[in-house]
Design a protein around this motif. Structure first.
Motif, PDB file in Angstrom:
ATOM      1  N   ARG A 347      68.214  95.839  14.651  1.00 42.38           N
ATOM      2  CA  ARG A 347      67.235  96.917  14.756  1.00 42.38           C
ATOM      3  C   ARG A 347      66.319  96.733  15.969  1.00 42.38           C
ATOM      4  N   HIS A 348      66.196  95.476  16.403  1.00 39.15           N
ATOM      5  CA  HIS A 348      65.311  95.215  17.539  1.00 39.15           C
ATOM      6  C   HIS A 348      65.878  95.761  18.849  1.00 39.15           C
ATOM      7  N   PHE A 349      67.179  96.098  18.869  1.00 38.89           N
ATOM      8  CA  PHE A 349      67.812  96.566  20.102  1.00 38.89           C
ATOM      9  C   PHE A 349      67.807  98.088  20.240  1.00 38.89           C
ATOM     10  N   GLY A 350      67.263  98.792  19.241  1.00 37.10           N
ATOM     11  CA  GLY A 350      67.345 100.246  19.265  1.00 37.10           C
ATOM     12  C   GLY A 350      68.750 100.691  18.884  1.00 37.10           C
ATOM     13  N   GLU A 351      69.114 101.932  19.178  1.00 36.25           N
ATOM     14  CA  GLU A 351      70.448 102.455  18.853  1.00 36.25           C
ATOM     15  C   GLU A 351      70.805 102.127  17.396  1.00 36.25           C
ATOM     16  N   ILE A 352      69.844 102.363  16.495  1.00 36.45           N
ATOM     17  CA  ILE A 352      69.998 101.948  15.096  1.00 36.45           C
ATOM     18  C   ILE A 352      71.217 102.583  14.442  1.00 36.45           C
ATOM     19  N   GLU A 353      71.424 103.892  14.685  1.00 40.96           N
ATOM     20  CA  GLU A 353      72.560 104.576  14.050  1.00 40.96           C
ATOM     21  C   GLU A 353      73.888 103.971  14.489  1.00 40.96           C
ATOM     22  N   LEU A 354      74.031 103.685  15.777  1.00 43.23           N
ATOM     23  CA  LEU A 354      75.266 103.134  16.304  1.00 43.23           C
ATOM     24  C   LEU A 354      75.501 101.710  15.793  1.00 43.23           C
ATOM     25  N   HIS A 355      74.459 100.900  15.820  1.00 40.75           N
ATOM     26  CA  HIS A 355      74.615  99.520  15.357  1.00 40.75           C
ATOM     27  C   HIS A 355      74.907  99.463  13.852  1.00 40.75           C
ATOM     28  N   SER A 356      74.304 100.366  13.105  1.00 37.91           N
ATOM     29  CA  SER A 356      74.584 100.425  11.658  1.00 37.91           C
ATOM     30  C   SER A 356      76.038 100.801  11.407  1.00 37.91           C
ATOM     31  N   TRP A 357      76.563 101.685  12.236  1.00 33.61           N
ATOM     32  CA  TRP A 357      77.973 102.079  12.096  1.00 33.61           C
ATOM     33  C   TRP A 357      78.898 100.905  12.418  1.00 33.61           C
ATOM     34  N   ILE A 358      78.554 100.121  13.452  1.00 34.12           N
ATOM     35  CA  ILE A 358      79.361  98.933  13.780  1.00 34.12           C
ATOM     36  C   ILE A 358      79.394  97.962  12.591  1.00 34.12           C
ATOM     37  N   VAL A 359      78.237  97.730  11.988  1.00 34.78           N
ATOM     38  CA  VAL A 359      78.172  96.838  10.828  1.00 34.78           C
ATOM     39  C   VAL A 359      78.975  97.425   9.663  1.00 34.78           C
ATOM     40  N   SER A 360      78.917  98.761   9.519  1.00 36.56           N
ATOM     41  CA  SER A 360      79.696  99.420   8.468  1.00 36.56           C
ATOM     42  C   SER A 360      81.197  99.216   8.680  1.00 36.56           C
ATOM     43  N   CYS A 361      81.635  99.292   9.943  1.00 41.73           N
ATOM     44  CA  CYS A 361      83.052  99.061  10.261  1.00 41.73           C
ATOM     45  C   CYS A 361      83.445  97.618   9.947  1.00 41.73           C
ATOM     46  N   LEU A 362      82.573  96.677  10.274  1.00 46.21           N
ATOM     47  CA  LEU A 362      82.830  95.268   9.952  1.00 46.21           C
ATOM     48  C   LEU A 362      82.937  95.088   8.440  1.00 46.21           C
ATOM     49  N   SER A 363      82.059  95.772   7.707  1.00 44.16           N
ATOM     50  CA  SER A 363      82.079  95.672   6.249  1.00 44.16           C
ATOM     51  C   SER A 363      83.405  96.177   5.678  1.00 44.16           C
ATOM     52  N   LYS A 364      83.910  97.270   6.269  1.00 45.44           N
ATOM     53  CA  LYS A 364      85.172  97.837   5.772  1.00 45.44           C
ATOM     54  C   LYS A 364      86.362  96.918   6.047  1.00 45.44           C
ATOM     55  N   ILE A 365      86.415  96.354   7.240  1.00 45.97           N
ATOM     56  CA  ILE A 365      87.566  95.512   7.560  1.00 45.97           C
ATOM     57  C   ILE A 365      87.523  94.211   6.757  1.00 45.97           C
ATOM     58  N   LEU A 366      86.296  93.762   6.406  1.00 51.67           N
ATOM     59  CA  LEU A 366      86.148  92.529   5.624  1.00 51.67           C
ATOM     60  C   LEU A 366      86.153  92.797   4.117  1.00 51.67           C
ATOM     61  N   CYS A 367      86.291  94.080   3.733  1.00 52.79           N
ATOM     62  CA  CYS A 367      86.374  94.482   2.317  1.00 52.79           C
ATOM     63  C   CYS A 367      85.127  94.090   1.525  1.00 52.79           C
ATOM     64  N   VAL A 368      83.976  94.179   2.182  1.00 52.30           N
ATOM     65  CA  VAL A 368      82.718  93.821   1.507  1.00 52.30           C
ATOM     66  C   VAL A 368      82.003  95.100   1.066  1.00 52.30           C
TER      67      VAL A 368
END
Length: 368
Positions: A347-368
């Protein structure tokens, strides 16, 4: 030699003699009967039963006897030595429902155990190894008491009515000893993009013996198979019901602890990788694309490669991903904690929506 050294030596010698006396006493009570033995475990703990099986395999003199160990477990999924648990069953669901997942020391595929499931472990000298003969003994035993159509196929499974699988086999071959396991009777995790060389189970049409033998029980199967194993032997009293413990079998607890350990169950998973591609229209309806590749070695994330069409923005979050995921155990709680940290700190880097989506993609591939 000083007085202190002599005292210490005598103390060690005394402890050794006491252990040797206990060992000889226990082995005399349990294992010096002549002829083959049938053990029926009274434990429903999968790890204790697997540990007892391994103890017999490692410690008994199988030059003079063969052993049949029969046992059942509380609800458990058991995988083979060379399998990937994440491909064989829904690991997260098993953990959340407090079920057990165990890795055998023998090969073979994944099976589900519960108290309606009988496991037969034939423990013999290597020169007597014959999986077909062990299965044939089970077939003869059941056919001698019940009018059912059982046969053995080329994969060495026991079939009911020539079609339904009611038992498979798994084996462990040592230099001098062997184990053949025949469980008389899984839903994998929905992982996408998995690449693994692990041994995978073959799906089969299965059927319960109780469907064809009304009223059949675990005890009746133990009785008929156990006596078939001892058929023709002089010592029919070599049929022992036993609750295995460290006091009876020194060294059993150590094997038990090893089989329960996360490093054995999950850390021994053959290396595998996950690859997935994601795309989404975010700000200004611009399509953002990301391809993630994750390598897992010895149950831990060893490498993460990410390709995007927005590299300049991604490079801000990349160090966080590498720092918090590389080396992390491939385990739900550990992965979730790492992803939460990445999301929070990004969140400190800004671009919150984009970074949240990246984390969401990581969550999906890791099945978490």
């Amino acid at each position: 030699m000083t007085t202190m050294m002599v005292t210490r030596y005598m103390k060690i010698k005394l402890q050794f003699c006491q252990r040797l006396h206990t060992w000889n006493h226990l082995r005399k009570h349990y294992t010096t009967k002549s002829g083959d033995l049938v053990f029926v475990s009274l434990s429903n703990d999968i790890f204790m039963n697997l540990a007892f099986e391994d103890w017999l395999y490692e410690n008994e003199n199988l030059k003079t006897k063969s052993i049949l160990l029969m046992w059942k477990n509380n609800p458990t999924v058991v995988i083979g030595r060379h399998q990937n648990p994440y491909l064989e069953c829904d690991v997260w669901k098993i953990a959340k429902n407090n079920l057990s997942l165990a890795r055998r020391k023998s090969g073979g595929g994944a099976v589900y155990h519960d108290e309606g499931n009988l496991n037969c472990s034939f423990i013999k000298d290597r020169s007597l190894y014959n999986r077909y003969r062990n299965l044939d003994l089970v077939v003869e035993a059941l056919s001698s008491r019940w009018n059912i159509d059982l046969s053995i196929n080329t994969r060495e499974d026991i079939l009911l009515d020539g079609f339904y699988k009611v038992s498979g086999t798994a084996s462990k071959l040592g230099r001098n000893t062997t184990i053949t396991i025949s469980p008389l009777y899984l839903i994998p995790m929905s992982m996408v993009g998995v690449h693994s060389r692990a041994t995978q189970s073959l799906k089969s049409r299965v059927k319960n013996l109780s469907d064809s033998i009304p009223g059949v029980t675990y005890d009746s199967l133990v009785d008929v198979i156990g006596h078939q194993f001892l058929k023709g032997k002089k010592n029919m009293d070599n049929f022992q019901f036993i609750n295995p413990s460290e006091a009876q079998f020194p060294g059993l607890q150590k094997i038990y602890n090893e089989l329960c350990d996360w490093e054995w169950i999950y850390g021994r998973t053959p290396n595998f990788s996950l690859t997935r591609h994601f795309a989404k229209n975010l700000e200004y309806y611009i399509e953002h694309q990301i391809t993630i590749n994750v390598n897992i070695e010895k149950g831990r994330i060893s490498k993460i490669d990410i390709e995007t069409n927005f590299n300049e923005i991604y490079l801000k979050i990349r160090p966080l991903i590498q720092e918090h995921l590389i080396g992390t155990r491939f385990w739900f709680n550990d992965l979730q904690m790492s992803l939460d940290t990445i999301k929070q700190e990004s969140r400190h880097f800004g671009e919150i929506e984009l970074h949240s989506w990246i984390v969401s993609c990581l969550s999906k591939i890791l099945c978490v």
